[in-house]
Design an enzyme around this catalytic site. Structure first.
Site, mmCIF file in Angstrom:
data_model
loop_
_atom_site.group_PDB
_atom_site.id
_atom_site.type_symbol
_atom_site.label_atom_id
_atom_site.label_comp_id
_atom_site.label_asym_id
_atom_site.label_seq_id
_atom_site.Cartn_x
_atom_site.Cartn_y
_atom_site.Cartn_z
ATOM 1 N N THR A 15 -3.070 -29.984 23.556
ATOM 2 C CA THR A 15 -2.393 -30.262 23.132
ATOM 3 C C THR A 15 -1.500 -31.708 22.768
ATOM 4 O O THR A 15 -1.616 -32.580 23.892
ATOM 5 C CB THR A 15 -1.190 -29.543 23.227
ATOM 6 O OG1 THR A 15 -1.371 -28.065 23.238
ATOM 7 C CG2 THR A 15 -0.223 -29.824 22.527
ATOM 8 N N ARG A 43 -5.564 -16.806 13.469
ATOM 9 C CA ARG A 43 -4.604 -16.364 14.891
ATOM 10 C C ARG A 43 -3.829 -17.656 14.165
ATOM 11 O O ARG A 43 -3.667 -19.052 14.320
ATOM 12 C CB ARG A 43 -4.582 -16.884 15.992
ATOM 13 C CG ARG A 43 -3.879 -17.172 17.135
ATOM 14 C CD ARG A 43 -3.757 -17.160 18.326
ATOM 15 N NE ARG A 43 -2.970 -17.593 19.161
ATOM 16 C CZ ARG A 43 -2.504 -18.629 19.641
ATOM 17 N NH1 ARG A 43 -2.844 -19.933 18.765
ATOM 18 N NH2 ARG A 43 -1.220 -18.930 20.434
ATOM 19 N N VAL A 44 -1.697 -17.621 14.130
ATOM 20 C CA VAL A 44 -0.853 -18.694 14.306
ATOM 21 C C VAL A 44 -0.657 -19.112 14.917
ATOM 22 O O VAL A 44 0.426 -18.731 14.931
ATOM 23 C CB VAL A 44 -0.038 -18.893 12.452
ATOM 24 C CG1 VAL A 44 0.363 -20.216 12.303
ATOM 25 C CG2 VAL A 44 -1.203 -18.236 10.860
ATOM 26 N N GLY A 45 -0.436 -19.845 15.477
ATOM 27 C CA GLY A 45 -0.104 -20.484 17.339
ATOM 28 C C GLY A 45 1.523 -20.612 16.662
ATOM 29 O O GLY A 45 1.597 -20.621 15.672
ATOM 30 N N ASP A 46 2.257 -20.535 17.614
ATOM 31 C CA ASP A 46 3.679 -21.364 17.715
ATOM 32 C C ASP A 46 3.618 -23.191 16.933
ATOM 33 O O ASP A 46 4.518 -23.222 16.816
ATOM 34 C CB ASP A 46 4.451 -21.097 19.372
ATOM 35 C CG ASP A 46 3.729 -22.211 19.679
ATOM 36 O OD1 ASP A 46 2.658 -22.014 20.143
ATOM 37 O OD2 ASP A 46 4.422 -23.180 20.236
ATOM 38 N N THR A 71 4.465 -27.193 24.456
ATOM 39 C CA THR A 71 3.173 -27.059 24.549
ATOM 40 C C THR A 71 3.052 -25.658 25.488
ATOM 41 O O THR A 71 3.992 -25.523 26.100
ATOM 42 C CB THR A 71 2.308 -27.839 25.095
ATOM 43 O OG1 THR A 71 0.937 -27.270 25.429
ATOM 44 C CG2 THR A 71 3.172 -28.025 26.371
ATOM 45 N N GLY A 72 2.029 -24.686 25.330
ATOM 46 C CA GLY A 72 2.235 -23.217 26.250
ATOM 47 C C GLY A 72 1.218 -22.431 26.332
ATOM 48 O O GLY A 72 0.792 -23.235 24.423
ATOM 49 N N HIS A 73 1.644 -21.395 25.846
ATOM 50 C CA HIS A 73 1.737 -19.820 25.432
ATOM 51 C C HIS A 73 2.539 -19.655 24.475
ATOM 52 O O HIS A 73 3.209 -19.309 24.868
ATOM 53 C CB HIS A 73 1.198 -18.772 27.143
ATOM 54 C CG HIS A 73 0.999 -17.607 25.922
ATOM 55 N ND1 HIS A 73 1.915 -16.545 26.455
ATOM 56 C CD2 HIS A 73 0.154 -16.890 25.863
ATOM 57 C CE1 HIS A 73 1.274 -15.290 25.748
ATOM 58 N NE2 HIS A 73 -0.134 -15.793 25.646
ATOM 59 N N GLY A 74 1.677 -19.575 23.560
ATOM 60 C CA GLY A 74 2.024 -19.862 21.921
ATOM 61 C C GLY A 74 2.815 -18.607 21.577
ATOM 62 O O GLY A 74 4.252 -18.354 20.789
HETATM 63 N N1 ASP Z 1 0.732 -23.455 22.161
HETATM 64 C C1 ASP Z 1 -0.222 -24.092 21.442
HETATM 65 C C2 ASP Z 1 -0.825 -22.519 21.638
HETATM 66 O O1 ASP Z 1 -0.662 -21.091 21.960
HETATM 67 C C3 ASP Z 1 -1.284 -24.304 22.869
HETATM 68 C C4 ASP Z 1 -0.407 -25.438 23.443
HETATM 69 O O2 ASP Z 1 -0.194 -25.774 23.319
HETATM 70 O O3 ASP Z 1 -2.351 -26.564 22.983
HETATM 71 O O4 ASP Z 1 -1.264 -21.877 20.217
#
Ligand code: ASP
Length: 147
Positions: A15, A43-46, A71-74
């Site tokens: 990220t 999938r559409v993340g955060d 950033t992190g677990h979307g």
């Molecule tokens: N937040 C992103 C996702 O879950 C992952 C990332 O931080 O790179 O898609």
């Protein structure tokens, strides 16, 4: 111009996030990601959720308060609407650092998610905080680089 950057959140997922404030007090945020390993097709993340139904998950900017990029677990970030949650705590009087810590701790305890954020306030205070093991960051202010 103040420009903090974050690089990577979980492992080597790559990220890149940025927040900035200019000399007129305008703030901005940007977040780019490849998503998570083994993500489902479609999938559409955060990261894409900067407005709309899940307002302010991957990033949020408001000249009155400041800007943040996450950033992190979307899926966790979306459940707690992390970027907007941080700015909410700043609106309630917390510093960027305290607001980031409270929001990251809430995400950890409430939904078990880890992540990292960079934040700049409308007065130019900034922070980089994370609940993951590590997160690379850098900032440039008055041509001075900090990493
Ligand atoms: N937040 C992103 C996702 O879950 C992952 C990332 O931080 O790179 O898609």
């Amino acid at each position: 111009m103040l420009l903090p950057l974050l690089l990577g959140g979980l492992r080597d997922l790559g990220t890149v996030g940025a927040v900035a404030i200019d000399s007129a007090g305008n703030v901005a945020c940007a977040t780019s990601t490849g998503g998570l390993t083994n993500k489902r097709v479609g999938r559409v993340g955060d990261t894409a959720c900067i407005g709309g139904i899940l307002q302010g998950s991957g990033g949020y900017a408001d000249n009155i308060v400041g800007a943040t990029s996450t950033t992190g677990h979307g899926e966790s970030i979306m459940k707690v609407v992390l970027a907007r949650l941080i700015l909410y705590h700043m609106e309630q009087g917390k510093s960027p650092e305290d607001a980031a810590d409270v929001a990251l701790n809430y995400m950890k305890t409430r939904v078990g998610g880890l992540g990292g954020v960079i934040v700049v306030s409308s007065s130019g205070d900034w922070t980089a905080r994370f609940s993951t093991k590590q997160m690379a960051w850098a900032t440039i202010k008055d041509d001075q680089l900090q990493i």
